[in-house]
Design a protein around this motif. Sequence first.
Motif, PDB file in Angstrom:
ATOM      1  N   ALA A   1      -8.913 -17.528  10.167  1.00 50.56           N
ATOM      2  CA  ALA A   1      -8.822 -16.957   8.871  1.00 50.56           C
ATOM      3  C   ALA A   1      -9.386 -15.337   9.102  1.00 50.56           C
TER       4      ALA A   1
ATOM      5  N   ILE B   1      -6.782 -12.014   8.434  1.00 51.07           N
ATOM      6  CA  ILE B   1      -7.005 -11.212   7.141  1.00 51.07           C
ATOM      7  C   ILE B   1      -7.146  -9.856   7.638  1.00 51.07           C
TER       8      ILE B   1
ATOM      9  N   ALA C   1      -2.626 -17.011   9.699  1.00 47.93           N
ATOM     10  CA  ALA C   1      -3.842 -17.898  10.082  1.00 47.93           C
ATOM     11  C   ALA C   1      -3.500 -19.424  10.146  1.00 47.93           C
TER      12      ALA C   1
ATOM     13  N   ASN D   1      -1.557 -19.855   4.613  1.00 48.80           N
ATOM     14  CA  ASN D   1      -2.644 -19.598   4.467  1.00 48.80           C
ATOM     15  C   ASN D   1      -3.624 -20.675   3.689  1.00 48.80           C
TER      16      ASN D   1
ATOM     17  N   PRO E   1      -2.526 -12.558   6.227  1.00 49.91           N
ATOM     18  CA  PRO E   1      -3.244 -13.585   6.131  1.00 49.91           C
ATOM     19  C   PRO E   1      -2.348 -14.881   6.355  1.00 49.91           C
ATOM     20  N   ARG E   2      -1.062 -14.725   6.170  1.00 49.88           N
ATOM     21  CA  ARG E   2      -0.211 -16.285   6.365  1.00 49.88           C
ATOM     22  C   ARG E   2      -0.184 -16.737   7.886  1.00 49.88           C
TER      23      ARG E   2
ATOM     24  N   ASP F   1      -6.921 -14.626  -0.260  1.00 47.65           N
ATOM     25  CA  ASP F   1      -5.955 -14.383   0.781  1.00 47.65           C
ATOM     26  C   ASP F   1      -5.791 -15.668   1.713  1.00 47.65           C
ATOM     27  N   VAL F   2      -6.930 -16.165   2.077  1.00 46.62           N
ATOM     28  CA  VAL F   2      -6.748 -17.218   2.813  1.00 46.62           C
ATOM     29  C   VAL F   2      -8.006 -18.392   2.256  1.00 46.62           C
TER      30      VAL F   2
END
Length: 396
Positions: free
Chosen positions: A310, A314, A322, A277, A319-320, A156-157
């Motif tokens: 992060a 999450i 972060a 991310n 996630p984006r 995700d990251v």
Amino acid sequence: MDPRLIPMTLPESTNASPQHWDLVIVGAGPAGSAAALGALTEAPDLRVLLLDRSDFPRDKVCGDGIATHALAELAEIGVHGIDDGWPPVRRLELALGGTSVSSDRHRLGWVIPRSVFDARLVDRATAAGAVLRRHRVVDVALSDSAVSIDDIAFADVVIGADGPYSILRVAAGLPPTGRRALALRGYVPTPAQWEGAQVIRFGERRQPSYAWAFDRGDGICNVGYGEVLGMERQPPTRSLLLAELEDLLPGATTGGDAWKAHQLPLSGWRWDQPDGNILLAGDASGLVNPMTGEGIYYAVATGLRAGRAAASAIRAGDPRSAGRTYRHSVRRLLANHLRHTSIAARLARVPWVVRAGIRAASRDDRVFNDLVELGLGRGLITPRLAGGLLPRLTSP
Ligand SMILES: Cc1cc2nc3c(=O)[nH]c(=O)nc-3n(C[C@H](O)[C@H](O)[C@H](O)COP(=O)(O)OP(=O)(O)OC[C@H]3O[C@@H](n4cnc5c(N)ncnc54)[C@H](O)[C@@H]3O)c2cc1C
């Protein structure tokens, strides 16, 4: 080598189908291990993969100077004892030609070989739950929802803590880091005059440059010389770096071994981190103090914040977000400091200014400590420091 460190031959990644992880961290230096620790402090159940191309312990070309600020950041999340067995160094000497100041700074420093320091941090990260694998990342691909790393993992990251030649930096869409320095390091038996001290002697011929001798406290001294690249001159050769070191610190190359050179990505006026991310920490994000070459505090501080940002993105199912959260937290911590070090580094290209700073520091211990904070922590050009400098600039 630290007798308690058991060499770790990491399991290599296999060709099995790519595994999904919440967070993948590329690079297990101080930035990467701190990122894992930051993430797992925030969310202990997170599935975190830590990738490095090397087995640990591994050497890293460095002056091995650890500012107290780096250890303080780790202590805040309950990580203690990274310095166990290595005595603190209080005395710092700064010199240019015949002008010098030697004083005890109010915050301690340490000189710990990176083969020990980095391996201890990796140990802490895996003890907190990170999974460590040996793998050299060559390919990073972005999709709407995840980042894939070669054909082994997607996440995700992803945090890029992969040093000054970062692959993740390219994937995040950032240009190469700005100005760079090149420095050579070796180890010598500690001569009596450098016992219990960190000595920095600025160059006069090839400005900006300096040589250092950092006593580890175990009879061995880390010595080296570095200079800023560019500056309308040819890049230095290994023999030139050695000759400059010997010229500035006579005797520094006698009986030396483990000579190695490496580049340092110097920070500038502005620090950037895109939305999204892929987060960048430490050298990969272009964070080395342009006055002193200090990068470990920045690596730990940004790694911790990248990991935390992060983990919370999450957990929030976004996630984006972060990148934005992380950018704000680093700018809150460092933006002013980076502007001040950028100004100070420009001023320090002029030997007069360096001399004036050393003279001001020798007259007033508070100015000395302000200089130390600017060069090794996140200090600013204080009114006291500027005030100490100005009269000496006008009457050299
Ligand atoms: C000569 C010299 C002297 C220095 N002296 C000091 C000093 O005294 N004090 C100080 O604070 N700072 C010093 N620095 C700066 C300091 O070394 C760095 O700022 C610091 O190491 C940054 O940590 P990092 O975790 O970002 O990167 P690194 O420590 O470089 O770690 C990056 C990790 O990423 C791994 N990696 C890289 N690419 C890949 C890949 N593609 N796939 C998988 N893994 C990868 C590497 O194996 C490495 O373990 C010095 C630097 C130099 C060159």
